[in-house]
Design an enzyme around this catalytic site. Structure first.
Site, PDB file in Angstrom:
ATOM      1  N   ASP A  17       0.843  -1.194   0.000  1.00  0.00           N
ATOM      2  CA  ASP A  17       0.000   0.000   0.000  1.00  0.00           C
ATOM      3  C   ASP A  17       0.876   1.240   0.000  1.00  0.00           C
ATOM      4  O   ASP A  17       2.101   1.154   0.089  1.00  0.00           O
ATOM      5  CB  ASP A  17      -0.909   0.012   1.241  1.00  0.00           C
ATOM      6  CG  ASP A  17      -0.088  -0.002   2.534  1.00  0.00           C
ATOM      7  OD1 ASP A  17       0.288   1.097   2.996  1.00  0.00           O
ATOM      8  OD2 ASP A  17       0.200  -1.097   3.054  1.00  0.00           O
ATOM      9  N   ASP A  61       0.705   3.598   2.366  1.00  0.00           N
ATOM     10  CA  ASP A  61       0.570   4.201   3.682  1.00  0.00           C
ATOM     11  C   ASP A  61      -0.534   5.261   3.614  1.00  0.00           C
ATOM     12  O   ASP A  61      -1.495   5.104   2.853  1.00  0.00           O
ATOM     13  CB  ASP A  61       1.912   4.754   4.185  1.00  0.00           C
ATOM     14  CG  ASP A  61       1.990   4.794   5.711  1.00  0.00           C
ATOM     15  OD1 ASP A  61       1.699   3.763   6.340  1.00  0.00           O
ATOM     16  OD2 ASP A  61       2.331   5.844   6.254  1.00  0.00           O
TER      17      ASP A  61
END
Length: 291
Positions: free
Chosen positions: A209, A211
């Site tokens: 991802d 973040d």
């Protein structure tokens, strides 16, 4: 020359090594407590292998409760010479996208609740972690990733946070401003302990991802992470399968000195050393303690 034994510490989503011959799970006792789990051992392409699920099978351990000292000590007791860490992480860089891998070469340690050294009162030692990963081992991981068709980035700084919560937006922006490339919760103090145990250590970070800094990705969705983890795990197992041929069954001394990290690190005079602590250090530091 010594026999190579590759130890793989698998993070979230990576719970085994495929294709091991004579595979069996082994309980390893450590004076530093129980490791995260039993350790799967066997051979792959003629090279001895050991696999340790960092969080334990079924994921009972949080990043904070992982018994890092016991894990590294247990691998050293088995004869592991080279440790490959495989772990999930978030990215602070647009070009480091979910699904990519990063071969880490630097860390910033922001963990606060973990035992970070095998040494202490009664046997003091200071090792250098200026360069906390082994370039030789990292190069092998990079080659293996490329051969596996993985989009991989050479070098990166890993911010180790305590967790278990993910970052706030303000924290994420701050770490990005610091020059960090990825963020995770488990490579520290693991890398420091591997250095104290004179083990070569390389870290392969699997991005799941962006973040919380990324516009449009300002919350980390665990469902998205799990989906990306599943794909990353297949790539990671393919990477691991290629390492024995790259590293070979025999190894010379590490050209970067990882396997001699304690050469000048011990400061406590022999007559002042705590016998109880030195006994616990038999596997980690036996080479320099005369065990």
């Amino acid at each position: 020359m010594t026999d190579t034994m590759i130890g793989v510490i698998g993070g979230s989503g990576v719970y085994q090594i495929d294709g091991l011959e004579d595979a069996r799970w082994r309980a390893v006792e450590s004076p530093w407590g129980a490791p995260s789990d039993e350790i799967l051992t066997g051979t792959l392409d003629g090279v001895r292998m050991a696999f340790l699920p960092r969080h334990g099978r079924g994921h009972p351990h949080s990043p904070t409760s992982v018994p890092y000292r016991a894990n590294i000590d247990a691998l050293k007791r088995l004869g592991v010479t080279d440790v490959i860490s495989v772990s999930a992480c978030g990215s602070f860089r647009e070009e480091m996208a979910p699904g990519d891998f990063v071969v880490i070469d630097q860390f910033i340690d922001r963990t606060v609740q973990r035992e970070k050294s095998f040494f202490g009162e009664g046997c003091v030692a200071h090792v250098s972690v200026a360069h906390p990963t082994c370039p030789r081992l990292g190069a092998a991981c990079l080659t293996a990733a490329r051969e596996a068709g993985v989009r991989v980035h050479e070098g990166g700084t890993y911010l180790a946070m305590e967790g278990p919560q993910f970052s706030s937006v303000a924290e994420s922006r701050m770490y990005r401003a610091w020059g960090c490339d990825v963020i995770g919760m488990t490579n520290m103090p693991e890398a420091k302990l591997a250095r104290e145990a004179e083990l070569c250590y390389a870290s392969v970070a699997m991005i799941t991802d962006y973040d919380s800094w990324h516009e449009g990705h300002d919350t980390v969705d665990i469902n998205d992470i799990v989906r990306t983890l599943t794909g990353n795990a297949d790539k990671a197992r393919d990477l691991v399968r290629r390492l024995p041929n790259l590293l070979g069954s025999e190894r010379a001394l590490c050209p970067h000195g990882c396997d001699r990290a304690l050469e000048y690190a011990l400061l406590t005079a022999p007559e002042k050393r705590d016998p109880a602590l030195t006994a616990k250090l038999d596997a980690v530091a036996g080479r320099v303690l005369g065990a």
